[in-house]
Design an enzyme around this catalytic site. Structure first.
Site, mmCIF file in Angstrom:
data_model
loop_
_atom_site.group_PDB
_atom_site.id
_atom_site.type_symbol
_atom_site.label_atom_id
_atom_site.label_comp_id
_atom_site.label_asym_id
_atom_site.label_seq_id
_atom_site.Cartn_x
_atom_site.Cartn_y
_atom_site.Cartn_z
ATOM 1 N N LYS A 1 -81.637 35.990 -1.739
ATOM 2 C CA LYS A 1 -81.521 35.904 -0.286
ATOM 3 C C LYS A 1 -80.064 35.791 0.111
ATOM 4 C CE LYS A 1 -82.100 30.905 0.419
ATOM 5 N NZ LYS A 1 -82.780 29.908 1.247
ATOM 6 N N SER B 1 -84.687 49.989 9.848
ATOM 7 C CA SER B 1 -83.941 49.365 8.749
ATOM 8 C C SER B 1 -82.962 48.295 9.198
ATOM 9 C CB SER B 1 -83.193 50.405 7.911
ATOM 10 O OG SER B 1 -82.076 50.901 8.628
ATOM 11 N N THR C 1 -88.553 45.104 6.690
ATOM 12 C CA THR C 1 -87.925 46.412 6.833
ATOM 13 C C THR C 1 -87.322 46.795 5.488
ATOM 14 O OG1 THR C 1 -86.444 47.746 8.216
ATOM 15 C CG2 THR C 1 -85.704 45.496 7.696
ATOM 16 N N TYR C 2 -86.374 47.711 5.486
ATOM 17 C CA TYR C 2 -85.686 48.089 4.252
ATOM 18 C C TYR C 2 -84.185 48.062 4.495
ATOM 19 C CZ TYR C 2 -85.388 52.664 6.495
ATOM 20 O OH TYR C 2 -85.138 53.689 7.383
ATOM 21 N N GLY D 1 -83.366 50.132 14.978
ATOM 22 C CA GLY D 1 -84.668 50.576 15.454
ATOM 23 C C GLY D 1 -85.385 49.522 16.280
ATOM 24 N N ALA D 2 -86.708 49.569 16.249
ATOM 25 C CA ALA D 2 -87.529 48.686 17.084
ATOM 26 C C ALA D 2 -87.243 47.214 16.825
ATOM 27 C CB ALA D 2 -89.003 48.982 16.855
ATOM 28 N N ALA D 3 -86.819 46.878 15.613
ATOM 29 C CA ALA D 3 -86.516 45.483 15.278
ATOM 30 C C ALA D 3 -85.384 44.927 16.140
ATOM 31 C CB ALA D 3 -86.160 45.365 13.799
#
Length: 126
Positions: free
Chosen positions: A9, A25, A57-58, A73-75
């Site tokens: 992490k 992403s 996500t990636y 994006g949407a995030a």
């Protein structure tokens, strides 16, 4: 039996950008990805310390040394610049490897540069 454990992490990184127009992403500084053993296109989970939102996500590679953590994006509706986040990756481990496993924890400063654990500030909010 296989167990899914925390592999690594990036702890308490600061979101630097949120790009609603990008196609999904999270862009992460290459140095942080390497320190956390995250490869491009690997699935990651992002936990927003500031707002409490979470998403999967990636990862895509950002410029080394830039400190970039860009939510794409949407995030970008869920996370915004200056939010504090934890970016986590997981892997499957079996048997003795699962019992011996220790995740890589990458602590960062306010510019999202990795710092040694002993240099980190105590986090009273968690």
């Amino acid at each position: 039996m296989k167990r899914v454990l925390l592999k690594s992490k990036i702890h308490r990184a600061t979101v630097t950008e949120a790009n609603l127009e990008y196609n999904g992403s999270v862009t992460i500084d290459q140095n942080l990805m390497e320190a956390a053993d995250i490869v491009e296109y690997e699935q990651v989970q992002i936990y927003n310390i500031t707002s409490g939102t979470r998403l999967t996500t990636y990862a895509i590679t950002g410029e080394a040394g830039s400190g970039v953590i860009c939510i794409n994006g949407a995030a970008a509706h869920l996370m915004k610049p200056f939010d504090l986040v934890i970016i986590a990756s997981y892997a499957e481990y079996k048997g003795k490897k699962a019992r011996r496993h220790q995740p890589k924890v990458v602590l960062v400063d306010s510019l999202n540069h990795a710092v040694p654990a002993e240099s980190s500030v105590a986090f009273e909010t968690e």
